[in-house]
Write a protein that holds these residues in place. Structure first.
Motif, PDB file in Angstrom:
ATOM      1  N   VAL A 199       0.832  -1.211   0.000  1.00 42.88           N
ATOM      2  CA  VAL A 199       0.000   0.000   0.000  1.00 42.88           C
ATOM      3  C   VAL A 199       0.862   1.253   0.000  1.00 42.88           C
ATOM      4  O   VAL A 199       0.595   2.206  -0.748  1.00 42.88           O
ATOM      5  N   THR A 200       1.894   1.282   0.829  1.00 46.59           N
ATOM      6  CA  THR A 200       2.752   2.466   0.863  1.00 46.59           C
ATOM      7  C   THR A 200       3.563   2.608  -0.419  1.00 46.59           C
ATOM      8  O   THR A 200       3.805   3.726  -0.895  1.00 46.59           O
ATOM      9  N   LEU A 201       3.968   1.487  -0.999  1.00 47.82           N
ATOM     10  CA  LEU A 201       4.685   1.534  -2.274  1.00 47.82           C
ATOM     11  C   LEU A 201       3.808   2.149  -3.359  1.00 47.82           C
ATOM     12  O   LEU A 201       4.230   3.066  -4.082  1.00 47.82           O
ATOM     13  N   LEU A 202       2.590   1.660  -3.482  1.00 51.57           N
ATOM     14  CA  LEU A 202       1.692   2.141  -4.521  1.00 51.57           C
ATOM     15  C   LEU A 202       1.216   3.568  -4.245  1.00 51.57           C
ATOM     16  O   LEU A 202       1.098   4.388  -5.156  1.00 51.57           O
ATOM     17  N   TYR A 203       0.937   3.871  -2.985  1.00 56.56           N
ATOM     18  CA  TYR A 203       0.462   5.215  -2.651  1.00 56.56           C
ATOM     19  C   TYR A 203       1.516   6.265  -3.001  1.00 56.56           C
ATOM     20  O   TYR A 203       1.216   7.280  -3.652  1.00 56.56           O
ATOM     21  N   THR A 204       2.752   6.048  -2.544  1.00 51.81           N
ATOM     22  CA  THR A 204       3.797   7.032  -2.837  1.00 51.81           C
ATOM     23  C   THR A 204       4.114   7.091  -4.325  1.00 51.81           C
ATOM     24  O   THR A 204       4.452   8.158  -4.850  1.00 51.81           O
ATOM     25  N   LEU A 205       3.979   5.972  -5.030  1.00 48.46           N
ATOM     26  CA  LEU A 205       4.233   5.951  -6.462  1.00 48.46           C
ATOM     27  C   LEU A 205       3.239   6.836  -7.212  1.00 48.46           C
ATOM     28  O   LEU A 205       3.621   7.662  -8.054  1.00 48.46           O
ATOM     29  N   PHE A 206       1.959   6.688  -6.906  1.00 46.21           N
ATOM     30  CA  PHE A 206       0.940   7.452  -7.621  1.00 46.21           C
ATOM     31  C   PHE A 206       0.742   8.850  -7.050  1.00 46.21           C
ATOM     32  O   PHE A 206       0.339   9.764  -7.769  1.00 46.21           O
ATOM     33  N   ARG A 207       1.048   9.042  -5.773  1.00 46.25           N
ATOM     34  CA  ARG A 207       0.875  10.360  -5.154  1.00 46.25           C
ATOM     35  C   ARG A 207       2.028  11.287  -5.499  1.00 46.25           C
ATOM     36  O   ARG A 207       1.826  12.477  -5.765  1.00 46.25           O
TER      37      ARG A 207
END
Length: 428
Positions: free
Chosen positions: A250-258
């Motif tokens: 979740v943190t990987l994907l969140y920071t990637l798209f954010r």
């Protein structure tokens, strides 16, 4: 050899091995924190971890274990078992009291290591040693007695299988209090309140530390069965893995798209947050619930990090976001998803209410006692390093050595001592 004797032997082997796995987590804490802070403070991180293991172990043996597991008084504290002597017959075990103490001793070292990271790079080393004594001999053992030693939270029916509340939430709020009392690192926040970037010294080192913690967590959670033949061990292991993976993903994907990039420190801490979140309910929740718990733990870790920054609270390694925020959620999540009385599994509101009451009590205890202890310590020993010590780095200031002699920080130290000698020559 009887079947009972064989089972006792297997249980003892299991508990000792998992205790060793938990102890290895101290290597994880050391590498994680050293990688997150600046090179000039790496040795200080290692020395604090050694203080946790050495002084903390002795304090827990002499005083802490008795307060935590001794004969109960009014549901508040134990009164026997100091130095492992006296009446401990009320502890129902298939293993020896020595093996049980070893397992619990590994837990107490983890609690104090949580606080270590939050005060990194600016705490007076002598003041930290005094706090290690207080945390391992009194603060954590008393709280631990309330739920694991037969105290009042245990009587209410609170559940915390491996410590989301009593270890991580309590430790995280202790870390918060310590960080507030000691204050932020010099230059961390500007006059207008914005946060300056303090780059980690070695993220690969921090990631290895996280992997060691991840490994040790299987001992942390599965070892809490205290029985090698417990049928829940496999399930505990898989939900531990799923929650950690979910928190990291979740943190990987969140920071990637954010932000357009995957932020390495966030992903490291997101995985650890998932581990913290599942610790309370690892024996009581389903696989799918574990994935959800881990995902929310990762997001709460990010939110708590922003919350600290907005309030100018400096937590160099994210101790409060990882341990307190995720630990609180994991404790509440048990009241929601537990197959043995959870709100969403048909158990009603009782368990959730008990979990909430216990969580508030443990967090208040950890925060308030730590605040008071640091204020008292500051009367005799300054809790904060001096400006000069912080500028030079705590490695040189407190230990007389640095982790590497090729770093920019070492060059600065050489220049400082060269100028100091030149000034002395002029004065002569």
């Amino acid at each position: 050899m009887t079947l009972e004797t064989l089972n006792a032997g297997l249980d003892t082997i299991w508990v000792v091995l998992t205790a060793a796995m938990i102890l290895l987590m101290e290597g994880g804490f050391a590498l994680l924190e050293a990688g997150f802070v600046r090179t000039k403070n790496n040795v200080n991180i290692i020395m604090k971890v050694f203080a946790d293991i050495t002084i903390g172990t002795l304090c827990y043996f002499v005083i802490g274990f008795g307060l935590m597991y001794g004969t109960d008084v009014f549901g508040l504290v134990g009164t026997s078992g100091f130095l492992l002597k006296g009446d401990l017959s009320h502890i129902d075990l298939t293993i020896s009291i020595d093996a049980y103490w070893l397992f619990q001793g590994a837990f107490v070292i983890a609690v104090i290591s949580i606080v270590s990271g939050a005060v990194a790079e600016r705490i007076n080393f002598r003041a930290y040693l005094i706090f290690v004594v207080m945390m391992t001999a009194f603060i954590y053992p008393v709280a631990g007695h309330w739920i694991w030693g037969g105290g009042w939270l245990n009587e209410l029916g609170m559940q915390d299988f491996a410590g989301s509340a009593v270890i991580h939430a309590l430790g995280g709020f202790s870390a918060l209090a310590a960080a507030i009392v000691i204050g932020p690192r010099a230059g961390k926040f500007t006059a207008v309140g914005t946060s300056s970037i303090s780059l980690p010294s070695n993220l690969p080192l921090a990631s290895v530390g996280a992997f060691l913690l991840w490994f040790g967590w299987f001992g942390f959670n599965a070892g809490s069965t205290l029985q090698a033949t417990d049928a829940r061990i496999g399930h505990i292991a898989i939900v531990t893995m799923l929650s950690a993976a979910s928190g990291g993903a979740v943190t990987l994907l969140y920071t990637l798209f954010r932000y357009g990039r995957s932020d390495a420190p966030s992903v490291i801490n997101g995985s650890l947050a998932g581990l913290v979140g599942i610790t309370a309910g690892c024996a009581f929740v389903s696989d799918l619930a574990a994935i959800l718990i881990g995902a929310i733990s990762g997001l709460l870790m990010l939110a708590a990090t922003n919350w600290l920054e907005a309030r100018k609270i400096d937590d160099p390694v994210g101790a409060f976001p990882v341990h307190a925020a995720s630990g609180m959620w994991g404790t509440i999540a048990l009241g929601l998803f537990s197959t043995e009385g959870g709100l969403f599994t048909g158990g009603g509101w009782h368990l959730l209410g008990v979990q909430s009451v216990g969580l508030v009590a443990l967090c208040l205890w950890g925060f308030s006692l730590t605040w008071i202890v640091f204020k008292i310590i500051n009367i005799w020993v300054p809790t904060r390093s001096t400006d000069e010590e912080e500028e030079l780095g705590l490695d040189i200031s407190y230990h007389g050595i640095m982790a590497t002699h090729t770093s920019p920080e070492f060059i600065k130290v050489e220049e400082y001592f060269k100028r100091d000698e030149e000034a002395k020559d002029v004065s002569r």
